[in-house]
Motif scaffolding. Structure first.
Motif, short mmCIF file in Angstrom:
data_model
loop_
_atom_site.label_atom_id
_atom_site.label_comp_id
_atom_site.label_asym_id
_atom_site.label_seq_id
_atom_site.Cartn_x
_atom_site.Cartn_y
_atom_site.Cartn_z
N LEU A 212 29.06 11.64 32.03
CA LEU A 212 30.35 12.33 31.93
C LEU A 212 31.51 11.34 32.05
O LEU A 212 32.52 11.46 31.34
CB LEU A 212 30.47 13.40 33.02
CG LEU A 212 29.59 14.64 32.85
CD1 LEU A 212 29.78 15.57 34.05
CD2 LEU A 212 29.93 15.38 31.56
N GLY A 213 31.35 10.35 32.93
CA GLY A 213 32.39 9.33 33.07
C GLY A 213 32.57 8.54 31.78
O GLY A 213 33.70 8.22 31.38
N MET A 214 31.46 8.19 31.13
CA MET A 214 31.55 7.49 29.85
C MET A 214 32.31 8.32 28.82
O MET A 214 33.19 7.82 28.10
CB MET A 214 30.14 7.18 29.33
CG MET A 214 29.50 5.94 29.93
SD MET A 214 30.36 4.41 29.49
CE MET A 214 30.30 4.44 27.71
N ALA A 215 31.98 9.62 28.75
CA ALA A 215 32.65 10.49 27.78
C ALA A 215 34.13 10.66 28.12
O ALA A 215 35.00 10.57 27.24
CB ALA A 215 31.95 11.85 27.73
N LEU A 216 34.44 10.89 29.40
CA LEU A 216 35.83 11.13 29.80
C LEU A 216 36.69 9.88 29.65
O LEU A 216 37.83 9.96 29.18
CB LEU A 216 35.87 11.63 31.24
CG LEU A 216 35.32 13.05 31.47
CD1 LEU A 216 35.30 13.39 32.95
CD2 LEU A 216 36.16 14.08 30.70
N PHE A 217 36.16 8.73 30.04
CA PHE A 217 36.93 7.50 29.86
C PHE A 217 37.14 7.20 28.38
O PHE A 217 38.17 6.64 27.99
CB PHE A 217 36.23 6.33 30.56
CG PHE A 217 36.84 5.99 31.88
CD1 PHE A 217 37.81 5.02 31.99
CD2 PHE A 217 36.43 6.66 33.02
CE1 PHE A 217 38.38 4.72 33.22
CE2 PHE A 217 36.99 6.37 34.26
CZ PHE A 217 37.98 5.40 34.36
N THR A 218 36.16 7.54 27.56
CA THR A 218 36.32 7.36 26.11
C THR A 218 37.40 8.28 25.58
O THR A 218 38.20 7.89 24.71
CB THR A 218 34.99 7.62 25.39
OG1 THR A 218 33.99 6.72 25.89
CG2 THR A 218 35.15 7.41 23.89
#
Length: 316
Positions: A212-218
């Motif tokens: 989720l962090g990867m998606a949100l930071f992206t």
């Protein structure tokens, strides 16, 4: 040995050619922008960080001042394009298939045959170098097959780049921003917060937070390559790899795919989601994103499952 520097030289030569073609049409803003970008590719490894930063600031000044304009250089007439389309149909896409074919097949042949012992390519750069070889091969095959005017490939490339404008290099800029964030310690701060929130020993929940962090930071930064250094330093390496012993290859590769799910959802990924809407003259500026939501969210769930199963259940 063919090194990564050769790719920079190839890209720099292309940008320099587009700059010269812009000069011929007296599009001074476009010429300056592409010339500066060419200089960064051709000279970036040989000048100081300060000089590279000044090149970037000069490009920002040109783009921010509205110096980039769309071009429409004459190559073939609409009638000629229509005839070619009717005669060749989907075969027109064959040259594009040359690129992945050479990149994938060439990498496999190089790494799993005695050819790797020649040391022809820089280590761990084989696929990227062969990708560049594939682009050149595809261009040469298309020219030999379709026999366009001599400058048509360069002019059409310039027309496309001028249509996209500054957004064409947005991924490169955002990836650099991700490296800056990582060096500034943003990843460590997020990792500290995540360590306080996630219950100790909860591998699956840590995987969920990482993906989720990867998606949100992206979504925030517009590029998974910018998000990866931050999330890898925060959760991927210290928790998933070092603390829980996960497979780093699966965590890294599928973690990037989780970030790409965020790419499908954000207007910050302008070159993927906003520029196509503009080029296709869509009434809804965010129409591309709306169509991708139904793919991005289920795919993110699948990536979470793949990381958990592939990096932990099957690995351990």
């Amino acid at each position: 040995m063919i090194t990564y520097e050769w790719l920079y030289a190839l890209a720099g030569a292309a940008f320099a050619l587009w700059a010269l073609l812009s000069v011929r049409e007296r599009r001074w803003g476009n010429a300056g922008f592409w010339a500066l970008l060419a200089a960064s590719f051709l000279l970036g490894s040989h000048v100081s960080d300060l000089m590279n930063g000044l090149l970037v600031l000069a490009m920002v000044a040109i783009a921010g001042g509205g110096g980039l304009t769309r071009s429409d250089p004459p190559t073939t007439t609409p009638q000629e394009r229509q005839l070619l389309s009717e005669r060749l149909g989907n075969r027109l896409f064959l040259p594009a298939l040359v690129v992945p074919l050479i990149a994938v097949a060439g990498t496999l042949l190089y790494n799993y045959t005695p050819f790797s012992e020649t040391g022809l390519f820089e280590a761990r750069r084989e696929t990227l170098i062969l990708f560049g070889v594939g682009v050149v091969a595809a261009l040469m095959s298309a020219i030999a097959w379709l026999r366009p005017p001599l400058l048509a490939p360069a002019e059409e490339g310039r027309r496309l780049l001028d249509s996209i404008g500054w957004a064409a290099i947005l991924p490169q800029m955002l990836a650099a921003l991700g490296a800056v964030f990582a060096l500034a310690g943003v990843g460590e701060i997020i990792g500290s917060l995540a360590g306080d929130i996630i219950p100790r020993g909860s591998v699956f929940l840590t995987v969920v937070v990482f993906a989720l962090g990867m998606a949100l930071f992206t979504v925030i930064m517009g590029n998974a390559f910018a998000a990866f250094p931050v999330m890898a330093a925060a959760i991927g390496i210290p928790l998933l790899v070092q603390q829980y012993g996960g497979n780093p290859a699966v965590i890294g590769a599928v973690g990037m795919l989780a970030g790409f799910c965020g790419t499908l959802l954000t207007p910050m990924a302008a070159n993927f989601n906003i520029v196509p809407a503009a080029l296709l003259a869509l009434k809804d500026q965010h129409g591309v994103i709306r169509q991708q939501i139904g793919t991005a969210l289920p795919l993110l769930v699948c990536n979470i499952v793949i990381i958990y199963v592939g990096a932990f259940l099957l690995w351990n």
